[in-house]
Design a protein around this motif. Structure first.
Motif, PDB file in Angstrom:
ATOM      1  N   MET A   1       0.839  -1.168   0.000  1.00  0.00           N
ATOM      2  CA  MET A   1       0.000   0.000   0.000  1.00  0.00           C
ATOM      3  C   MET A   1       0.888   1.236   0.000  1.00  0.00           C
ATOM      4  SD  MET A   1      -3.113   0.948   2.564  1.00  0.00           S
ATOM      5  CE  MET A   1      -4.147  -0.282   1.800  1.00  0.00           C
ATOM      6  N   ALA A   2       0.510   2.238  -0.765  1.00  0.00           N
ATOM      7  CA  ALA A   2       1.289   3.468  -0.863  1.00  0.00           C
ATOM      8  C   ALA A   2       1.262   4.223   0.459  1.00  0.00           C
ATOM      9  CB  ALA A   2       0.726   4.349  -1.971  1.00  0.00           C
ATOM     10  N   MET A   3       2.333   4.956   0.702  1.00  0.00           N
ATOM     11  CA  MET A   3       2.413   5.751   1.918  1.00  0.00           C
ATOM     12  C   MET A   3       1.348   6.850   1.887  1.00  0.00           C
ATOM     13  SD  MET A   3       5.800   7.409   3.486  1.00  0.00           S
ATOM     14  CE  MET A   3       5.723   8.785   4.595  1.00  0.00           C
ATOM     15  N   ALA A   4       0.669   7.026   3.003  1.00  0.00           N
ATOM     16  CA  ALA A   4      -0.384   8.038   3.095  1.00  0.00           C
ATOM     17  C   ALA A   4       0.228   9.420   3.267  1.00  0.00           C
ATOM     18  CB  ALA A   4      -1.292   7.718   4.274  1.00  0.00           C
ATOM     19  N   GLU A   5      -0.477  10.424   2.753  1.00  0.00           N
ATOM     20  CA  GLU A   5      -0.037  11.806   2.904  1.00  0.00           C
ATOM     21  C   GLU A   5      -0.797  12.466   4.043  1.00  0.00           C
ATOM     22  OE1 GLU A   5       0.175  14.302  -0.530  1.00  0.00           O
ATOM     23  OE2 GLU A   5       0.627  12.600  -1.841  1.00  0.00           O
ATOM     24  N   LYS A   6      -0.092  13.262   4.804  1.00  0.00           N
ATOM     25  CA  LYS A   6      -0.681  13.986   5.918  1.00  0.00           C
ATOM     26  C   LYS A   6      -1.668  15.035   5.389  1.00  0.00           C
ATOM     27  CE  LYS A   6       0.807  16.574   9.984  1.00  0.00           C
ATOM     28  NZ  LYS A   6       1.971  16.931  10.802  1.00  0.00           N
ATOM     29  N   LEU A   7      -2.850  15.105   6.000  1.00  0.00           N
ATOM     30  CA  LEU A   7      -3.836  16.121   5.638  1.00  0.00           C
ATOM     31  C   LEU A   7      -3.464  17.445   6.293  1.00  0.00           C
ATOM     32  CD1 LEU A   7      -7.250  14.261   6.047  1.00  0.00           C
ATOM     33  CD2 LEU A   7      -6.203  15.031   3.916  1.00  0.00           C
ATOM     34  N   THR A   8      -3.529  18.513   5.523  1.00  0.00           N
ATOM     35  CA  THR A   8      -3.212  19.838   6.050  1.00  0.00           C
ATOM     36  C   THR A   8      -4.200  20.858   5.499  1.00  0.00           C
ATOM     37  OG1 THR A   8      -1.682  20.288   4.232  1.00  0.00           O
ATOM     38  CG2 THR A   8      -0.727  19.342   6.235  1.00  0.00           C
ATOM     39  N   ASP A  13      -9.334  20.627   7.383  1.00  0.00           N
ATOM     40  CA  ASP A  13     -10.491  21.290   7.987  1.00  0.00           C
ATOM     41  C   ASP A  13     -11.806  20.736   7.434  1.00  0.00           C
ATOM     42  OD1 ASP A  13      -8.712  22.845   9.439  1.00  0.00           O
ATOM     43  OD2 ASP A  13      -8.923  24.596   8.118  1.00  0.00           O
ATOM     44  N   ALA A  14     -11.862  20.538   6.134  1.00  0.00           N
ATOM     45  CA  ALA A  14     -13.079  20.024   5.505  1.00  0.00           C
ATOM     46  C   ALA A  14     -13.364  18.589   5.960  1.00  0.00           C
ATOM     47  CB  ALA A  14     -12.953  20.080   3.985  1.00  0.00           C
ATOM     48  N   ALA A  15     -12.338  17.773   6.057  1.00  0.00           N
ATOM     49  CA  ALA A  15     -12.513  16.389   6.493  1.00  0.00           C
ATOM     50  C   ALA A  15     -13.025  16.339   7.932  1.00  0.00           C
ATOM     51  CB  ALA A  15     -11.201  15.629   6.357  1.00  0.00           C
ATOM     52  N   LEU A  16     -12.458  17.160   8.797  1.00  0.00           N
ATOM     53  CA  LEU A  16     -12.867  17.169  10.206  1.00  0.00           C
ATOM     54  C   LEU A  16     -14.281  17.725  10.380  1.00  0.00           C
ATOM     55  CD1 LEU A  16      -9.562  18.219  11.977  1.00  0.00           C
ATOM     56  CD2 LEU A  16     -10.560  15.934  11.747  1.00  0.00           C
ATOM     57  N   ALA A  17     -14.674  18.644   9.524  1.00  0.00           N
ATOM     58  CA  ALA A  17     -16.025  19.213   9.602  1.00  0.00           C
ATOM     59  C   ALA A  17     -17.095  18.157   9.360  1.00  0.00           C
ATOM     60  CB  ALA A  17     -16.171  20.356   8.601  1.00  0.00           C
ATOM     61  N   ASP A  78       2.988   6.577   9.537  1.00  0.00           N
ATOM     62  CA  ASP A  78       3.945   6.827   8.449  1.00  0.00           C
ATOM     63  C   ASP A  78       3.737   8.194   7.787  1.00  0.00           C
ATOM     64  OD1 ASP A  78       1.676   6.180   6.975  1.00  0.00           O
ATOM     65  OD2 ASP A  78       2.637   4.613   5.796  1.00  0.00           O
ATOM     66  N   ALA A  79       2.609   8.863   8.075  1.00  0.00           N
ATOM     67  CA  ALA A  79       2.389  10.228   7.579  1.00  0.00           C
ATOM     68  C   ALA A  79       2.694  11.253   8.667  1.00  0.00           C
ATOM     69  CB  ALA A  79       0.954  10.394   7.097  1.00  0.00           C
ATOM     70  N   ASP A  80       3.007  10.765   9.849  1.00  0.00           N
ATOM     71  CA  ASP A  80       3.285  11.623  11.009  1.00  0.00           C
ATOM     72  C   ASP A  80       2.113  12.540  11.325  1.00  0.00           C
ATOM     73  OD1 ASP A  80       4.837  12.423  13.182  1.00  0.00           O
ATOM     74  OD2 ASP A  80       5.689  14.110  12.070  1.00  0.00           O
ATOM     75  N   GLY A  81       0.898  11.987  11.198  1.00  0.00           N
ATOM     76  CA  GLY A  81      -0.285  12.777  11.522  1.00  0.00           C
ATOM     77  C   GLY A  81      -1.533  12.240  10.851  1.00  0.00           C
ATOM     78  N   LEU A  82      -2.530  13.073  10.802  1.00  0.00           N
ATOM     79  CA  LEU A  82      -3.826  12.706  10.270  1.00  0.00           C
ATOM     80  C   LEU A  82      -3.775  12.569   8.747  1.00  0.00           C
ATOM     81  CD1 LEU A  82      -6.606  12.295  11.582  1.00  0.00           C
ATOM     82  CD2 LEU A  82      -7.144  14.637  10.922  1.00  0.00           C
ATOM     83  N   SER A  83      -4.354  11.479   8.246  1.00  0.00           N
ATOM     84  CA  SER A  83      -4.413  11.260   6.800  1.00  0.00           C
ATOM     85  C   SER A  83      -5.825  10.858   6.393  1.00  0.00           C
ATOM     86  CB  SER A  83      -3.430  10.161   6.378  1.00  0.00           C
ATOM     87  OG  SER A  83      -3.953   8.882   6.686  1.00  0.00           O
ATOM     88  N   GLN A  84      -6.039  10.747   5.101  1.00  0.00           N
ATOM     89  CA  GLN A  84      -7.343  10.327   4.598  1.00  0.00           C
ATOM     90  C   GLN A  84      -7.697   8.930   5.093  1.00  0.00           C
ATOM     91  OE1 GLN A  84      -9.480  12.391   2.899  1.00  0.00           O
ATOM     92  NE2 GLN A  84     -10.939  10.751   3.327  1.00  0.00           N
ATOM     93  N   ARG A  85      -6.708   8.115   5.362  1.00  0.00           N
ATOM     94  CA  ARG A  85      -6.968   6.765   5.896  1.00  0.00           C
ATOM     95  C   ARG A  85      -7.681   6.861   7.245  1.00  0.00           C
ATOM     96  NH1 ARG A  85      -1.988   3.034   5.677  1.00  0.00           N
ATOM     97  NH2 ARG A  85      -3.584   1.441   5.473  1.00  0.00           N
ATOM     98  N   ASP A  86      -7.289   7.828   8.065  1.00  0.00           N
ATOM     99  CA  ASP A  86      -7.945   8.025   9.360  1.00  0.00           C
ATOM    100  C   ASP A  86      -9.381   8.499   9.177  1.00  0.00           C
ATOM    101  OD1 ASP A  86      -5.525   7.514  10.937  1.00  0.00           O
ATOM    102  OD2 ASP A  86      -4.847   9.401  10.056  1.00  0.00           O
ATOM    103  N   ILE A  87      -9.565   9.421   8.257  1.00  0.00           N
ATOM    104  CA  ILE A  87     -10.894   9.964   7.992  1.00  0.00           C
ATOM    105  C   ILE A  87     -11.825   8.854   7.505  1.00  0.00           C
ATOM    106  CG2 ILE A  87     -12.215  11.619   6.607  1.00  0.00           C
ATOM    107  CD1 ILE A  87     -10.259  12.832   8.809  1.00  0.00           C
ATOM    108  N   ASP A  88     -11.339   8.030   6.589  1.00  0.00           N
ATOM    109  CA  ASP A  88     -12.149   6.931   6.062  1.00  0.00           C
ATOM    110  C   ASP A  88     -12.537   5.946   7.172  1.00  0.00           C
ATOM    111  OD1 ASP A  88     -11.856   8.099   3.563  1.00  0.00           O
ATOM    112  OD2 ASP A  88     -10.311   6.675   2.895  1.00  0.00           O
ATOM    113  N   LEU A  89     -11.575   5.598   8.031  1.00  0.00           N
ATOM    114  CA  LEU A  89     -11.871   4.670   9.116  1.00  0.00           C
ATOM    115  C   LEU A  89     -12.821   5.317  10.127  1.00  0.00           C
ATOM    116  CD1 LEU A  89     -11.510   1.883  10.307  1.00  0.00           C
ATOM    117  CD2 LEU A  89      -9.388   2.681  11.391  1.00  0.00           C
ATOM    118  N   ALA A  90     -12.671   6.587  10.391  1.00  0.00           N
ATOM    119  CA  ALA A  90     -13.579   7.285  11.311  1.00  0.00           C
ATOM    120  C   ALA A  90     -15.016   7.225  10.803  1.00  0.00           C
ATOM    121  CB  ALA A  90     -13.126   8.730  11.501  1.00  0.00           C
TER     122      ALA A  90
END
Length: 102
Positions: A1-8, A13-17, A78-90
């Protein structure tokens, strides 16, 4: 699986909203949620559903369970923070919680 990119920025903000049941963690770039179930059996059934979804996504939560309470932290190491993978699982976790009336 490709390394995830950190959301910034605006993407973060849109993902957390779209995750009103989650809050930003105080100590690091992560999100967290506490769920309180009817009893231990219900909490464990929920955790089993999350575990199967997490394993399928190869993205695993940090969590803690005592009796009917489940605390979950999502971050992508591996992204050292929040990524889309976290948002999807949430979102999956929220759907499972809704199935239990939480």
């Amino acid at each position: 699986m490709a390394m995830a990119e950190k959301l910034t920025g605006a993407a973060r903000d849109a993902a957390l909203a779209r995750l009103p049941h989650w809050r930003a963690a105080k100590e690091r770039d992560a999100i967290e949620r506490r769920l309180v179930f009817r009893d231990f059996s219900q909490a464990f059934a929920f955790m089993t559903r999350v575990a199967l979804a997490a394993e399928a996504a190869d993205h695993h939560p940090e969590w803690f369970n005592v009796y009917k309470i489940v605390d979950i932290v999502l971050t992508t190491h591996d992204a050292d923070g929040l990524s889309q993978r976290d948002i999807d699982l949430a979102h999956k976790i929220d759907a499972f919680a809704a199935d239990f009336g939480i």
